[in-house]
Design an enzyme around this catalytic site. Structure first.
Site, PDB file in Angstrom:
ATOM      1  N   HIS A   6       0.789  -1.195   0.023  1.00 49.19           N
ATOM      2  CA  HIS A   6      -0.131   0.051  -0.079  1.00 49.19           C
ATOM      3  C   HIS A   6       0.758   1.391   0.002  1.00 49.19           C
ATOM      4  O   HIS A   6       1.664   1.457   0.996  1.00 49.19           O
ATOM      5  CB  HIS A   6      -0.945  -0.092   1.117  1.00 49.19           C
ATOM      6  CG  HIS A   6      -1.792   1.147   1.361  1.00 49.19           C
ATOM      7  ND1 HIS A   6      -1.743   2.098   2.639  1.00 49.19           N
ATOM      8  CD2 HIS A   6      -2.766   1.545   0.543  1.00 49.19           C
ATOM      9  CE1 HIS A   6      -2.597   2.950   2.457  1.00 49.19           C
ATOM     10  NE2 HIS A   6      -3.391   2.784   1.379  1.00 49.19           N
ATOM     11  N   GLU A  33       0.543  -0.528  -4.706  1.00 47.28           N
ATOM     12  CA  GLU A  33      -0.639   0.319  -5.098  1.00 47.28           C
ATOM     13  C   GLU A  33      -0.107   1.930  -4.750  1.00 47.28           C
ATOM     14  O   GLU A  33       0.993   2.037  -4.015  1.00 47.28           O
ATOM     15  CB  GLU A  33      -1.780   0.150  -4.050  1.00 47.28           C
ATOM     16  CG  GLU A  33      -2.730   0.946  -4.085  1.00 47.28           C
ATOM     17  CD  GLU A  33      -2.782   1.993  -3.333  1.00 47.28           C
ATOM     18  OE1 GLU A  33      -3.700   2.970  -3.594  1.00 47.28           O
ATOM     19  OE2 GLU A  33      -1.752   2.305  -2.474  1.00 47.28           O
ATOM     20  N   ASP A  35      -1.299   6.126  -5.765  1.00 44.12           N
ATOM     21  CA  ASP A  35      -2.179   7.086  -6.036  1.00 44.12           C
ATOM     22  C   ASP A  35      -1.604   8.144  -7.309  1.00 44.12           C
ATOM     23  O   ASP A  35      -0.475   8.642  -7.143  1.00 44.12           O
ATOM     24  CB  ASP A  35      -2.768   7.937  -4.937  1.00 44.12           C
ATOM     25  CG  ASP A  35      -2.960   7.130  -3.684  1.00 44.12           C
ATOM     26  OD1 ASP A  35      -4.195   6.456  -3.824  1.00 44.12           O
ATOM     27  OD2 ASP A  35      -1.989   6.776  -2.785  1.00 44.12           O
ATOM     28  N   HIS A  48      -0.703  10.858  -2.405  1.00 49.07           N
ATOM     29  CA  HIS A  48      -2.024  10.528  -2.010  1.00 49.07           C
ATOM     30  C   HIS A  48      -3.128  11.855  -1.877  1.00 49.07           C
ATOM     31  O   HIS A  48      -4.200  11.876  -2.357  1.00 49.07           O
ATOM     32  CB  HIS A  48      -1.950   9.749  -0.537  1.00 49.07           C
ATOM     33  CG  HIS A  48      -3.418   9.483  -0.162  1.00 49.07           C
ATOM     34  ND1 HIS A  48      -4.170  10.429   0.731  1.00 49.07           N
ATOM     35  CD2 HIS A  48      -4.007   8.377  -0.238  1.00 49.07           C
ATOM     36  CE1 HIS A  48      -5.387   9.552   0.869  1.00 49.07           C
ATOM     37  NE2 HIS A  48      -5.105   8.520   0.472  1.00 49.07           N
ATOM     38  N   GLU A 107      -4.544   3.917  -8.659  1.00 53.90           N
ATOM     39  CA  GLU A 107      -5.842   4.815  -8.088  1.00 53.90           C
ATOM     40  C   GLU A 107      -5.844   6.355  -8.556  1.00 53.90           C
ATOM     41  O   GLU A 107      -4.805   6.922  -8.234  1.00 53.90           O
ATOM     42  CB  GLU A 107      -5.943   4.654  -6.598  1.00 53.90           C
ATOM     43  CG  GLU A 107      -7.286   5.453  -6.063  1.00 53.90           C
ATOM     44  CD  GLU A 107      -7.438   5.556  -4.566  1.00 53.90           C
ATOM     45  OE1 GLU A 107      -8.378   6.194  -4.051  1.00 53.90           O
ATOM     46  OE2 GLU A 107      -6.709   4.895  -3.901  1.00 53.90           O
TER      47      GLU A 107
END
Length: 234
Positions: A6, A33, A35, A48, A107
């Site tokens: 993450h 993962e 962003d 993020h 994301e």
């Protein structure tokens, strides 16, 4: 159950930095993962928040900064002075590092409503790198997922639930042909996992960071977890 690093190995290094991504790979992560936002001059960047307040002590929003301006900001010292050299990565830099070594979970934090054209730029990058097989695009901004699907039928999509009612979520996931429901550890339960599996959907859960929670989710049948500590891999 797959462990997805993450924001990289964010339990050990500043989140969404090259240091965190390198460490995740070194620790054996099979999926990572991160962003994605967009600068004033349309550079795709990885961090993020919509602003720099938390990671750099500045109120400036990403969309108001050029890539040159953003690239000079220290986003590592908030974690430890040892990471003072860390800067916000470009999405292309992250692909250079990770592609071919781990699955990428990208994301889109906000779609065109905040960052005009971001979906097209993300899809274009993935297409040019021939990376759809190794990339899953997710978002709480479901309009962005609809647009990504429209732009490329090959897109792999993860549906971040947020506050959307499950009835609506199941309908929208079917419409965009999502491959997974992504939801928080507080939202997941055995009924949702069972219903998703019956519909051919995976269930990915964020962000359990304790072994006992991981074990519980594994027994529940969860397919993957977004975790800050890659060393907790089952």
């Amino acid at each position: 159950m797959r462990l997805i690093a993450h924001r990289g190995a964010s339990g050990h290094a500043p989140e969404n930095t090259m240091a965190a991504f390198r460490l995740a790979l070194e620790m054996g992560a099979q999926a990572v993962e991160f962003d994605v936002h967009q600068t004033k001059d349309h550079e795709l960047v990885v961090l993020h928040d919509v602003d720099l307040k938390r990671v750099a002590g500045r109120k400036a929003q990403v969309r108001d900064l050029t890539w040159k301006e953003l690239s000079q900001v220290d986003v590592g010292s908030w974690r430890d002075r040892a990471f003072a050299a860390e800067r916000v990565p470009r999405l292309s830099d992250v692909y250079d590092l990770i592609q071919g070594k781990a699955e990428l979970h990208l994301e889109i934090k906000k779609g065109t409503s905040l960052y005009p054209g971001i979906e097209e730029r993300v899809v274009d990058l993935i297409q040019k790198r021939k990376a759809w097989a190794a990339t899953v695009v997710s978002s709480f901004d479901h309009a962005a997922l609809y647009l990504v699907r429209w732009l490329d039928a090959r897109a792999r999509l993860g549906y971040l639930l947020g506050l959307t009612p499950m009835r609506t979520a199941y309908r929208e996931m079917a419409e965009i042909k999502a491959e997974s429901l992504n939801l928080s550890v507080r939202q997941v339960d055995a009924g949702k996992v069972r219903a998703c599996h019956e519909k051919g959907l995976k269930v990915l859960v964020y962000t359990p960071n304790e072994r006992k929670t991981l074990d519980r989710l594994d027994k529940m049948g969860v397919d993957g977890v977004f975790c800050n500590f890659p060393e907790l891999m089952p």
